[in-house]
Design a protein around this motif. Sequence first.
Motif, PDB file in Angstrom:
ATOM      1  N   TRP A 114      47.935  34.095  43.495  1.00 64.58           N
ATOM      2  CA  TRP A 114      48.917  34.314  44.202  1.00 64.58           C
ATOM      3  C   TRP A 114      48.335  34.839  45.671  1.00 64.58           C
ATOM      4  CZ3 TRP A 114      52.569  31.982  46.662  1.00 64.58           C
ATOM      5  CH2 TRP A 114      53.404  32.689  47.209  1.00 64.58           C
ATOM      6  N   ILE A 115      47.814  36.039  45.380  1.00 64.68           N
ATOM      7  CA  ILE A 115      46.890  36.727  46.494  1.00 64.68           C
ATOM      8  C   ILE A 115      46.127  35.738  47.254  1.00 64.68           C
ATOM      9  CG2 ILE A 115      45.200  38.493  47.191  1.00 64.68           C
ATOM     10  CD1 ILE A 115      46.462  40.205  44.691  1.00 64.68           C
ATOM     11  N   LEU A 116      45.416  35.002  46.559  1.00 68.04           N
ATOM     12  CA  LEU A 116      44.318  34.064  47.390  1.00 68.04           C
ATOM     13  C   LEU A 116      45.125  33.215  48.222  1.00 68.04           C
ATOM     14  CD1 LEU A 116      41.639  33.000  47.936  1.00 68.04           C
ATOM     15  CD2 LEU A 116      41.672  31.813  45.928  1.00 68.04           C
ATOM     16  N   ALA A 117      46.432  32.492  47.554  1.00 68.15           N
ATOM     17  CA  ALA A 117      47.376  31.624  48.349  1.00 68.15           C
ATOM     18  C   ALA A 117      47.817  32.159  49.551  1.00 68.15           C
ATOM     19  CB  ALA A 117      48.219  31.163  47.456  1.00 68.15           C
ATOM     20  N   TYR A 124      48.427  37.175  33.365  1.00 67.63           N
ATOM     21  CA  TYR A 124      48.947  37.764  34.577  1.00 67.63           C
ATOM     22  C   TYR A 124      47.811  38.189  35.579  1.00 67.63           C
ATOM     23  CZ  TYR A 124      51.132  41.817  37.013  1.00 67.63           C
ATOM     24  OH  TYR A 124      51.575  42.633  38.013  1.00 67.63           O
ATOM     25  N   TRP A 125      46.749  38.849  35.201  1.00 65.06           N
ATOM     26  CA  TRP A 125      46.056  39.227  36.131  1.00 65.06           C
ATOM     27  C   TRP A 125      45.366  37.790  36.875  1.00 65.06           C
ATOM     28  CZ3 TRP A 125      46.248  43.527  38.789  1.00 65.06           C
ATOM     29  CH2 TRP A 125      46.557  44.575  38.269  1.00 65.06           C
ATOM     30  N   ILE A 126      45.241  36.747  36.160  1.00 62.90           N
ATOM     31  CA  ILE A 126      44.690  35.658  36.916  1.00 62.90           C
ATOM     32  C   ILE A 126      45.555  35.183  37.739  1.00 62.90           C
ATOM     33  CG2 ILE A 126      44.042  33.196  36.355  1.00 62.90           C
ATOM     34  CD1 ILE A 126      42.731  34.217  33.555  1.00 62.90           C
ATOM     35  N   PHE A 161      46.675  42.741  53.279  1.00 58.41           N
ATOM     36  CA  PHE A 161      45.545  43.187  52.440  1.00 58.41           C
ATOM     37  C   PHE A 161      45.538  44.679  52.025  1.00 58.41           C
ATOM     38  CE2 PHE A 161      41.168  44.433  52.526  1.00 58.41           C
ATOM     39  CZ  PHE A 161      40.535  43.810  51.505  1.00 58.41           C
ATOM     40  N   LEU A 162      45.799  45.397  53.212  1.00 63.35           N
ATOM     41  CA  LEU A 162      45.954  46.895  52.851  1.00 63.35           C
ATOM     42  C   LEU A 162      47.091  47.249  51.808  1.00 63.35           C
ATOM     43  CD1 LEU A 162      45.045  48.278  56.368  1.00 63.35           C
ATOM     44  CD2 LEU A 162      43.851  48.214  54.549  1.00 63.35           C
ATOM     45  N   ALA A 163      48.185  46.557  52.037  1.00 63.78           N
ATOM     46  CA  ALA A 163      49.135  47.025  50.982  1.00 63.78           C
ATOM     47  C   ALA A 163      48.828  46.425  49.598  1.00 63.78           C
ATOM     48  CB  ALA A 163      50.581  45.924  51.383  1.00 63.78           C
TER      49      ALA A 163
END
Length: 291
Positions: free
Chosen positions: A276-279, A269-271, A8-10
């Motif tokens: 991917w972050i959520l996954a 791209y942002w979607i 998360f911090l990265a």
Amino acid sequence: MSAITTFFLAILWDLILGEPPALVHPTVWFGKLIGFFDKHYKRRSPTLDFIGGAFASLFVIAFAFALSKLPEFLPKWFSFVLGVYLLKSSFAIKSLAEHVGNTIREDIEEQRKYVSWIVSRDVKRVDRAHLNSAAIESLAENITDSIVAPLFYYLLFGLSGALVYRAINTLDAMIGYKNERYFYFGKFAARLDDLLNFIPARITVFLFLPFNPKRVLEYYKRAKFKLNSDKPIAAMSAVLGVWLEKEGLYRFDGVEPTLDDIKRALRVYWILIGEWILACMIILALEVLLC
């Protein structure tokens, strides 16, 4: 909770601060190491060149692995900060968007300059549509190389997975060419990069599916030109409805790409990044709950 907190911090570091200075960037170190071997190794024969390139690549990979283990030998507070920093250095979300965004230029010579910074092909005489295509292709391909793959290997193997992948991908970017100088010297690195990108490239295609599942899968099936890199390009072409082409290698059909389509590609791209972050967050949370 350290893996999910580090992740998360990265991500926050990347989105707020972007890339670290080149002087202290591990990816730059990997590049300088392989550059040293490339400069000082005199080509001899196909067999010896392959062995020499494999040795050089393994040395860089070993350095990346050792670097990933460094936080384990440091005081806890510094170990945590260094772990966040090293993980962040393995992927590039903000800078990829910035580099591609810089190609949106009304002046075609300005656009050529910025496109040349993100693609390996010669763009000196490329027309506007192919410049737009090159920018969108680079964005699509680098979703895998710069974001999905390093974080995928972080999920599997922790910090070592992310940094080792980044080292291998850097090797491929620098010596993985099919020309006289690198055909044998870079073959080991190129094949290893192909292997490591096989699953992440297809995960990237999966992230495109919510936009238009049928069309994305149709274009994915047509992507038989390369093992991995053309898969996300095909998916981006399907979603945007524009043709994307590297002349003499591949072409995915659609209308002619414009500057506005680069903007549309960035919105897509942002979607994808959000997906991917959520996954990744869900997977890391499940690991915490199940351990």
